[in-house]
Design a protein around this motif. Structure first.
Motif, short mmCIF file in Angstrom:
data_model
loop_
_atom_site.label_atom_id
_atom_site.label_comp_id
_atom_site.label_asym_id
_atom_site.label_seq_id
_atom_site.Cartn_x
_atom_site.Cartn_y
_atom_site.Cartn_z
N ASP A 21 -1.75 -4.44 -4.93
CA ASP A 21 -2.86 -4.69 -3.99
C ASP A 21 -2.40 -4.90 -2.56
OD1 ASP A 21 -4.67 -4.56 -6.16
OD2 ASP A 21 -4.23 -6.65 -6.66
N LEU A 22 -1.38 -4.17 -2.13
CA LEU A 22 -0.93 -4.26 -0.76
C LEU A 22 -1.87 -3.50 0.17
CD1 LEU A 22 2.93 -3.73 -1.16
CD2 LEU A 22 1.65 -5.87 -1.08
N GLU A 23 -1.88 -3.90 1.44
CA GLU A 23 -2.67 -3.21 2.45
C GLU A 23 -1.97 -1.95 2.95
OE1 GLU A 23 -5.66 -3.80 3.53
OE2 GLU A 23 -6.05 -5.69 2.49
N CYS A 24 -0.64 -2.01 3.02
CA CYS A 24 0.10 -0.90 3.62
C CYS A 24 1.50 -0.82 3.03
CB CYS A 24 0.18 -1.08 5.14
SG CYS A 24 1.08 0.24 6.00
N VAL A 25 1.93 0.38 2.71
CA VAL A 25 3.31 0.66 2.30
C VAL A 25 3.83 1.77 3.19
CG1 VAL A 25 4.84 1.50 0.48
CG2 VAL A 25 2.94 -0.03 -0.10
N THR A 26 4.99 1.55 3.82
CA THR A 26 5.61 2.56 4.67
C THR A 26 6.84 3.11 3.96
OG1 THR A 26 4.84 1.48 6.70
CG2 THR A 26 6.70 3.00 6.90
N ILE A 27 6.92 4.42 3.85
CA ILE A 27 8.06 5.09 3.23
C ILE A 27 8.83 5.84 4.31
CG2 ILE A 27 8.81 6.84 1.58
CD1 ILE A 27 6.30 6.26 -0.04
N GLU A 28 10.09 5.51 4.49
CA GLU A 28 10.96 6.23 5.40
C GLU A 28 11.83 7.16 4.55
OE1 GLU A 28 12.97 3.60 8.06
OE2 GLU A 28 11.13 2.54 8.61
N THR A 29 11.70 8.44 4.77
CA THR A 29 12.25 9.42 3.83
C THR A 29 13.74 9.67 3.95
OG1 THR A 29 11.89 11.33 5.29
CG2 THR A 29 10.03 10.62 3.92
N ALA A 30 14.37 9.27 5.05
CA ALA A 30 15.72 9.71 5.35
C ALA A 30 16.71 9.49 4.22
CB ALA A 30 16.21 9.03 6.63
N ALA A 41 9.30 7.21 -4.92
CA ALA A 41 8.81 6.36 -3.85
C ALA A 41 7.34 6.60 -3.59
CB ALA A 41 9.62 6.61 -2.57
N LEU A 42 6.91 7.85 -3.64
CA LEU A 42 5.49 8.16 -3.44
C LEU A 42 4.63 7.49 -4.52
CD1 LEU A 42 5.78 11.95 -2.55
CD2 LEU A 42 5.17 10.10 -0.97
N LYS A 43 5.09 7.57 -5.76
CA LYS A 43 4.33 6.97 -6.86
C LYS A 43 4.32 5.44 -6.76
CE LYS A 43 3.09 10.54 -9.53
NZ LYS A 43 1.73 10.78 -10.01
N TYR A 44 5.50 4.84 -6.63
CA TYR A 44 5.57 3.39 -6.55
C TYR A 44 4.77 2.86 -5.35
CZ TYR A 44 9.48 3.16 -9.92
OH TYR A 44 10.28 3.23 -11.05
N GLY A 45 4.89 3.58 -4.22
CA GLY A 45 4.16 3.15 -3.03
C GLY A 45 2.66 3.21 -3.23
N LEU A 46 2.18 4.30 -3.83
CA LEU A 46 0.75 4.44 -4.09
C LEU A 46 0.26 3.35 -5.04
CD1 LEU A 46 -1.85 6.34 -3.92
CD2 LEU A 46 -1.07 7.17 -6.15
N GLY A 52 -8.04 2.05 -0.91
CA GLY A 52 -8.29 1.97 0.52
C GLY A 52 -7.08 1.58 1.33
N GLY A 53 -5.99 1.16 0.65
CA GLY A 53 -4.77 0.81 1.35
C GLY A 53 -4.09 2.04 1.94
N ARG A 54 -3.22 1.81 2.94
CA ARG A 54 -2.60 2.90 3.67
C ARG A 54 -1.16 3.14 3.20
NH1 ARG A 54 -1.72 1.82 9.05
NH2 ARG A 54 -1.64 -0.41 8.53
N LEU A 55 -0.82 4.41 3.01
CA LEU A 55 0.54 4.83 2.70
C LEU A 55 1.03 5.66 3.88
CD1 LEU A 55 2.76 4.83 0.50
CD2 LEU A 55 1.82 6.99 -0.32
N ILE A 56 2.04 5.17 4.56
CA ILE A 56 2.57 5.84 5.75
C ILE A 56 3.91 6.46 5.41
CG2 ILE A 56 3.40 5.50 8.11
CD1 ILE A 56 1.37 3.23 8.36
N ILE A 57 4.03 7.75 5.67
CA ILE A 57 5.26 8.48 5.40
C ILE A 57 5.91 8.83 6.73
CG2 ILE A 57 6.31 10.39 4.12
CD1 ILE A 57 4.51 8.63 2.39
N ARG A 58 7.11 8.32 6.97
CA ARG A 58 7.84 8.64 8.19
C ARG A 58 8.97 9.60 7.85
NH1 ARG A 58 7.90 2.50 10.69
NH2 ARG A 58 5.73 2.52 11.40
N ASP A 59 8.90 10.79 8.47
CA ASP A 59 9.85 11.84 8.14
C ASP A 59 10.18 12.64 9.40
OD1 ASP A 59 11.19 13.71 6.08
OD2 ASP A 59 9.86 15.07 7.18
N THR A 60 11.45 12.95 9.57
CA THR A 60 11.88 13.73 10.73
C THR A 60 12.66 14.95 10.27
OG1 THR A 60 13.85 12.32 10.92
CG2 THR A 60 11.94 11.73 12.26
#
Length: 373
Positions: A21-30, A41-46, A52-60
């Motif tokens: 029940d987190l509001e936000c999970v940020t995944i840094e892909t590096a 990580a995508l599954k655990y984060g979701l 309605g919570g946010r999943l943010i994926i940071r990828d470069t």
């Protein structure tokens, strides 16, 4: 406790497995995508998010529709997102180096069912009784809480179930064949179960106290953390196995690795090594995943029905995993001798793995050269 978290490496990935029940999970892909851990990580984060919570994926990763070897482009990251969690999120924003997703799927409702695969032979009844005792010790399977336990086997007298009045027996006659179509039997068993989560066991496996309580709230396909008694000592047994032979029609060229060959019981160690499969003798699956991806009814006993199923499930975007907090044990042992050399054992295992990996690379090159003939 803060209501958001970050996943940046294998350690933080393992830590988020039981968050809710987190509001936000940020995944840094590096440090994840090059180690085969981004799907996990995508599954655990979701699953850690509230609806309605946010999943943010940071990828470069840059943009390349046909990424070259040893690269993972942003295009491919988006493909992985679509395949593994696309059915459960809404794409809120796509920007330079960041993607924001919103969980649209509801949390999996409470509830468990258990099914036991039984041969029908009298000699197997003592193991079955131990298996049932372990299941009855799980509060999640209590009938007054909506739980159920079903034994599936051939039609026969049921006197051996007289001490288990809450257990239902499902007759299943195996179609006449020289091959025992185990996939058909397991599919019939799971189709008869009612719960949103199902655990299926062969009679040899016994759940220990707290096994179902130790499962994550949400999962796709998972395994209990199964051990076996060897010379009076509990050793890791068949739970999760890594093998590059999981993909259908792909010849295995690397040594299969099980948790017994590694330190601890962290499934992410195997997940980062490559394709994995659970042991068909003890697994958990959600109703939704089974409905979308049942076992292959044409694959028979001793033909790797569990391996084929897990490979197909992965390609359909489902995560194959193991729950370290769900203890179970096997009453039988079909593996070879366990060699323990005391304190140096972990170092010898790592050295053996290095040698096997090097040999696998040489073997791979030889096989490719043979294929050119």
């Amino acid at each position: 406790m803060t209501n958001e978290t970050r996943i940046v490496d294998r350690e933080s990935l393992a830590a988020v497995r039981y968050r809710h029940d987190l509001e936000c999970v940020t995944i840094e892909t590096a440090k994840l995508k090059f180690r085969n851990l981004l799907p996990c990580a995508l599954k655990y984060g979701l699953w850690a998010l509230r609806p309605g919570g946010r999943l943010i994926i940071r990828d470069t990763g840059g943009s390349d529709p046909a990424p070259s070897t040893l690269t993972v482009s942003s295009n491919l990251v988006r493909q992985w997102i679509a395949c593994f969690i696309g059915r459960e999120v809404e794409w809120a924003a796509i920007g330079a180096g960041q993607i924001e997703l919103v969980r649209s799927s509801p949390v999996l409702v409470p509830g468990w069912s258990a099914g036991v695969v039984f041969s029908g032979q009298d000699s197997e009844v003592p193991m079955l009784r131990a298996c049932l005792d372990g299941l009855l010790a799980q509060p999640e399977l209590a009938p007054d809480g909506g739980g159920e336990i079903v034994v599936c086997g051939p039609a026969r007298d049921l006197d051996f179930l007289s001490d288990y009045p809450s257990v239902r027996y499902l007759p299943f006659e195996t179609p006449p064949s020289q091959r025992f179509l185990i996939g058909q039997k397991k599919n019939a068993l799971m189709a008869s179960l009612k719960g949103p989560r199902m655990i299926v066991l062969h009679t040899r496996v016994v759940l220990e106290a707290g096994a179902l309580a130790g499962m994550p709230r949400e999962f796709d396909i998972s395994s209990p953390n199964t051990s076996v008694l060897v010379d009076g000592v509990r050793r890791p047994y068949l739970s999760l196995t890594q093998s590059d032979g999981v993909w259908l029609g792909h010849a295995t060229r690397r040594t299969t690795v099980m948790l017994r060959q590694l330190d601890g019981a962290d499934p992410t160690v195997l997940l980062e090594r490559g394709p994995v499969f659970i042991d068909g003798g003890a697994f958990c699956v959600t109703r939704a995943v089974f409905d979308a991806c049942p076992l292959n009814p044409f694959v028979a006993w001793n033909e790797g029905e569990d391996v084929e199923w897990c490979g197909r499930a992965h390609m359909n975007g489902f995560l194959v995993d193991m729950s370290p907090r769900s203890p179970a044990y096997s009453q039988t042992n079909k593996l070879g001798a366990y060699r323990d050399f005391g304190a140096v054992t972990p170092y010898l295992r790592r050295a053996a793995w290095t040698v096997r990996s090097a040999a696998a690379l040489v073997n791979d090159r030889v096989q490719r050269m043979r294929g050119r003939r």
